[in-house]
Design a protein around this motif. Sequence first.
Motif, PDB file in Angstrom:
ATOM      1  N   GLY A 198       0.824  -1.201   0.000  1.00 25.65           N
ATOM      2  CA  GLY A 198       0.000   0.000   0.000  1.00 25.65           C
ATOM      3  C   GLY A 198       0.855   1.247   0.000  1.00 25.65           C
ATOM      4  N   ALA A 199       0.218   2.397  -0.053  1.00 25.76           N
ATOM      5  CA  ALA A 199       0.936   3.669  -0.084  1.00 25.76           C
ATOM      6  C   ALA A 199       1.751   3.838   1.200  1.00 25.76           C
ATOM      7  CB  ALA A 199      -0.045   4.821  -0.243  1.00 25.76           C
ATOM      8  N   LEU A 200       3.019   4.237   1.033  1.00 21.77           N
ATOM      9  CA  LEU A 200       3.931   4.313   2.179  1.00 21.77           C
ATOM     10  C   LEU A 200       3.419   5.260   3.246  1.00 21.77           C
ATOM     11  CD1 LEU A 200       6.596   3.404   3.380  1.00 21.77           C
ATOM     12  CD2 LEU A 200       7.727   5.250   2.136  1.00 21.77           C
ATOM     13  N   ARG A 201       2.986   6.438   2.845  1.00 18.04           N
ATOM     14  CA  ARG A 201       2.533   7.417   3.842  1.00 18.04           C
ATOM     15  C   ARG A 201       1.338   6.886   4.630  1.00 18.04           C
ATOM     16  NH1 ARG A 201       1.984  13.909   2.960  1.00 18.04           N
ATOM     17  NH2 ARG A 201       1.094  14.413   5.006  1.00 18.04           N
ATOM     18  N   GLY A 202       0.429   6.209   3.953  1.00 16.87           N
ATOM     19  CA  GLY A 202      -0.725   5.652   4.651  1.00 16.87           C
ATOM     20  C   GLY A 202      -0.334   4.568   5.635  1.00 16.87           C
ATOM     21  N   ARG A 203       0.654   3.762   5.260  1.00 14.50           N
ATOM     22  CA  ARG A 203       1.109   2.707   6.166  1.00 14.50           C
ATOM     23  C   ARG A 203       1.757   3.308   7.404  1.00 14.50           C
ATOM     24  NH1 ARG A 203       4.769  -1.243   2.809  1.00 14.50           N
ATOM     25  NH2 ARG A 203       4.325  -2.730   4.493  1.00 14.50           N
ATOM     26  N   LEU A 204       2.556   4.352   7.225  1.00 13.62           N
ATOM     27  CA  LEU A 204       3.174   5.010   8.378  1.00 13.62           C
ATOM     28  C   LEU A 204       2.119   5.701   9.239  1.00 13.62           C
ATOM     29  CD1 LEU A 204       6.415   6.552   6.808  1.00 13.62           C
ATOM     30  CD2 LEU A 204       6.127   4.356   7.970  1.00 13.62           C
ATOM     31  N   ALA A 205       1.087   6.237   8.599  1.00 11.51           N
ATOM     32  CA  ALA A 205       0.015   6.885   9.356  1.00 11.51           C
ATOM     33  C   ALA A 205      -0.713   5.877  10.239  1.00 11.51           C
ATOM     34  CB  ALA A 205      -0.957   7.570   8.400  1.00 11.51           C
ATOM     35  N   ARG A 206      -0.842   4.649   9.770  1.00 11.22           N
ATOM     36  CA  ARG A 206      -1.496   3.630  10.598  1.00 11.22           C
ATOM     37  C   ARG A 206      -0.637   3.276  11.806  1.00 11.22           C
ATOM     38  NH1 ARG A 206      -3.225   2.023   5.406  1.00 11.22           N
ATOM     39  NH2 ARG A 206      -1.564   0.486   5.107  1.00 11.22           N
ATOM     40  N   ILE A 207       0.689   3.276  11.620  1.00 10.36           N
ATOM     41  CA  ILE A 207       1.574   3.086  12.771  1.00 10.36           C
ATOM     42  C   ILE A 207       1.444   4.271  13.722  1.00 10.36           C
ATOM     43  CG2 ILE A 207       3.974   2.862  13.517  1.00 10.36           C
ATOM     44  CD1 ILE A 207       2.999   0.378  12.098  1.00 10.36           C
ATOM     45  N   GLN A 208       1.428   5.482  13.175  1.00 12.25           N
ATOM     46  CA  GLN A 208       1.308   6.684  14.000  1.00 12.25           C
ATOM     47  C   GLN A 208       0.013   6.665  14.813  1.00 12.25           C
ATOM     48  OE1 GLN A 208       0.647  10.590  12.064  1.00 12.25           O
ATOM     49  NE2 GLN A 208       2.572  11.231  13.016  1.00 12.25           N
ATOM     50  N   ALA A 209      -1.037   6.142  14.234  1.00 11.84           N
ATOM     51  CA  ALA A 209      -2.327   6.090  14.932  1.00 11.84           C
ATOM     52  C   ALA A 209      -2.295   5.175  16.145  1.00 11.84           C
ATOM     53  CB  ALA A 209      -3.419   5.633  13.965  1.00 11.84           C
ATOM     54  N   MET A 210      -1.294   4.303  16.218  1.00 14.53           N
ATOM     55  CA  MET A 210      -1.164   3.429  17.386  1.00 14.53           C
ATOM     56  C   MET A 210      -0.627   4.166  18.607  1.00 14.53           C
ATOM     57  SD  MET A 210       0.492   0.009  15.626  1.00 14.53           S
ATOM     58  CE  MET A 210      -0.290  -0.815  14.229  1.00 14.53           C
ATOM     59  N   LEU A 217      11.354   5.981   9.110  1.00 10.81           N
ATOM     60  CA  LEU A 217      11.527   4.794   8.282  1.00 10.81           C
ATOM     61  C   LEU A 217      12.872   4.878   7.577  1.00 10.81           C
ATOM     62  CD1 LEU A 217      10.162   2.195   7.048  1.00 10.81           C
ATOM     63  CD2 LEU A 217       9.577   3.656   5.098  1.00 10.81           C
ATOM     64  N   THR A 218      13.710   3.853   7.769  1.00  8.33           N
ATOM     65  CA  THR A 218      14.985   3.788   7.060  1.00  8.33           C
ATOM     66  C   THR A 218      14.866   2.783   5.918  1.00  8.33           C
ATOM     67  OG1 THR A 218      15.794   2.145   8.663  1.00  8.33           O
ATOM     68  CG2 THR A 218      16.366   4.453   9.052  1.00  8.33           C
ATOM     69  N   THR A 219      15.425   3.160   4.773  1.00  2.80           N
ATOM     70  CA  THR A 219      15.328   2.310   3.591  1.00  2.80           C
ATOM     71  C   THR A 219      16.703   2.104   2.948  1.00  2.80           C
ATOM     72  OG1 THR A 219      14.686   4.264   2.306  1.00  2.80           O
ATOM     73  CG2 THR A 219      12.920   2.857   3.097  1.00  2.80           C
ATOM     74  N   LEU A 227       7.239  10.654   9.210  1.00  2.00           N
ATOM     75  CA  LEU A 227       5.895  11.225   9.288  1.00  2.00           C
ATOM     76  C   LEU A 227       5.805  11.916  10.637  1.00  2.00           C
ATOM     77  CD1 LEU A 227       3.073  11.561   8.037  1.00  2.00           C
ATOM     78  CD2 LEU A 227       2.414   9.435   9.202  1.00  2.00           C
ATOM     79  N   LEU A 228       5.542  13.225  10.617  1.00  2.00           N
ATOM     80  CA  LEU A 228       5.593  14.050  11.823  1.00  2.00           C
ATOM     81  C   LEU A 228       4.213  14.238  12.435  1.00  2.00           C
ATOM     82  CD1 LEU A 228       8.137  16.800  10.698  1.00  2.00           C
ATOM     83  CD2 LEU A 228       8.574  14.563  11.737  1.00  2.00           C
TER      84      LEU A 228
END
Length: 310
Positions: A198-210, A217-219, A227-228
């Motif tokens: 899925g979209a990277l920003r959306g995936r990070l947002a789901r982590i942030q919501a926790m 994220l390191t790549t 994501l701030l």
Amino acid sequence: MILCCGEALIDMIPAAAADGSICFAPCPGGAVFNTAIALGRLGVPCALATGLSSDLFGRKLLQALQASNVSTAPCAISPRPTTLAFVTLDKGEARYAFYDENTAGRMLAPQDLADPGPETAVLFFGGISLACEPAAEAYEALLQRARSNRLVMLDPNIRPGFITDETRYRARLQRMLALSDIVKLSMDDLDWLQPGGGALRGRLARIQAMGPAAVLLTTGAKGASALLPCGSFLHVPAAPAAVADTVGAGDSFNAGFLAALQDSGHLARPKVRALPPDAAQAALRFAAAAAAVTVSRSGANPPWRSELPG
């Protein structure tokens, strides 16, 4: 003071013997140990809370910590053996085989970890110590007891081969994520926590919501993103480096990010919960520079402050 909470072990790194045959060289390591070493070398007051052995490998770990200005006062010493991690390299990427049964680090109990004093402003957790019981329960209990008004950073550094009960481990990570202010993930971590893409920003947002305010994220060679709390999504390229191996790269990144926040006056929970993009961008760049020095050297050998710009 930053208190790093998690494993210290011996990385058995591939090396060439005098006759040209392949052997393994023992090097101090462990994700949280490496982060503490990197912080100490960057001039950030820090300590390590872990279980250490009184054997020859445990003494080697203690000496390495002291040589890099890391306090070992919170360490619990026992006669149990030291965890060993045999490292193999695949195109420079590190893969690990762990030997951890009944070790000083794994058998840590909640009563072995004293509550930090008022000088401790930041707690850092992560690594395989969050997957291996009973130590994992001890570290979670410390977080629950000591979080209070302290800043918390979490790097799960997920190693699926270490997970014996995925349901319990996922539940533990979710509880710790909920109490964290900063979480740092690799792509492997993100794929394990959020399978299916899925979209990277959306995936990070789901982590942030926790729970965490900032998600890093390191790549690898592709750089690092964040994501701030304000919703800004940042990316910095990887700093140029001739890669020897990637052992300890993410751990140096963690230390560099925290050190840069300290330099800019943002190393506190209220500051991170309102972290401005310019401060985050500078911290990402400094963290990437620290990681670049580490990957240019064999094994986990983080830079000293004098080796980095600014």
